[in-house]
Motif scaffolding. Structure first.
Motif, mmCIF file in Angstrom:
data_model
loop_
_atom_site.group_PDB
_atom_site.id
_atom_site.type_symbol
_atom_site.label_atom_id
_atom_site.label_comp_id
_atom_site.label_asym_id
_atom_site.label_seq_id
_atom_site.Cartn_x
_atom_site.Cartn_y
_atom_site.Cartn_z
ATOM 1 N N MET A 1 0.839 -1.189 0.000
ATOM 2 C CA MET A 1 0.000 0.000 0.000
ATOM 3 C C MET A 1 0.886 1.256 0.000
ATOM 4 N N THR A 2 0.458 2.266 -0.714
ATOM 5 C CA THR A 2 1.183 3.531 -0.782
ATOM 6 C C THR A 2 1.047 4.260 0.552
ATOM 7 N N SER A 3 2.151 4.818 1.027
ATOM 8 C CA SER A 3 2.073 5.592 2.265
ATOM 9 C C SER A 3 1.349 6.898 1.991
ATOM 10 N N LEU A 4 0.835 7.506 3.052
ATOM 11 C CA LEU A 4 0.122 8.774 2.893
ATOM 12 C C LEU A 4 1.028 9.835 2.278
ATOM 13 N N ALA A 5 2.301 9.816 2.646
ATOM 14 C CA ALA A 5 3.236 10.823 2.130
ATOM 15 C C ALA A 5 3.434 10.696 0.627
ATOM 16 N N ASP A 6 3.272 9.480 0.094
ATOM 17 C CA ASP A 6 3.482 9.244 -1.329
ATOM 18 C C ASP A 6 2.195 9.260 -2.145
#
Length: 122
Positions: A1-6
Motif C-alpha cells: 500500500m502507498t504511504s500517505l506521504a506518497d
C-alpha cells in the motif's frame, strides 16, 4: 500500500481551489487563507508536480464555512506527526468508517473520524 506521504493527491481529491477561490468561497482574503492553513484550520498542498498550491474544495461547505470538525481533526493529525499532504491523503482515502473521512465530516459524523485520527497518532 502507498504511504500517505506518497499518495497522489491529484487522484484522491476531485476538486481543488487555489488560494483566491478559497478566499472567495470563505469570504476572507488570500492572506487569511494562508493563515488558516498555517493555523491548521485548513490544509493546503500542491496536488501534482507543476501545479499551484491549493485547498480541497470539499473543505468548505455549501454555506461558505470550513467543514465542521475539520480544524480540530487537522490539529489531531498534525499533533500525531502528519503534514498537510498526509492529512489530505488520509481525509480522502476510503477508510473503514465506512467511506472517506472527509465524507463523514461533511455528513456530521465527525466523532468517529476524530477518534480514529487520535488512535493513529505516531
Amino acid at each position: 500500500m502507498t504511504s500517505l506521504a506518497d499518495a497522489d493527491l491529484s487522484e484522491l481529491v476531485e476538486d481543488w481551489m487555489d488560494w483566491g477561490e478559497a478566499a472567495r468561497r470563505l469570504g476572507v482574503t488570500e492572506a487569511k487563507v494562508r493563515t488558516m492553513i498555517k493555523d491548521h484550520e485548513l490544509a493546503g498542498a500542491v496536488p501534482a508536480p507543476g501545479a499551484s498550491p491549493g485547498v480541497p474544495a470539499a473543505f468548505v461547505d455549501d454555506e461558505g464555512l470550513v467543514v465542521k470538525g475539520l480544524p480540530g481533526l487537522l490539529t489531531v493529525l498534525h499533533d500525531g506527526g502528519y503534514d498537510d499532504r498526509e492529512c489530505i491523503a488520509w481525509l480522502f482515502t476510503d477508510a473503514d468508517l465506512p467511506g472517506r473521512p472527509i465524507d463523514a465530516l461533511r455528513e456530521n459524523r465527525g466523532s468517529e473520524v476524530k477518534r480514529r485520527a487520535q488512535a493513529m497518532g505516531v
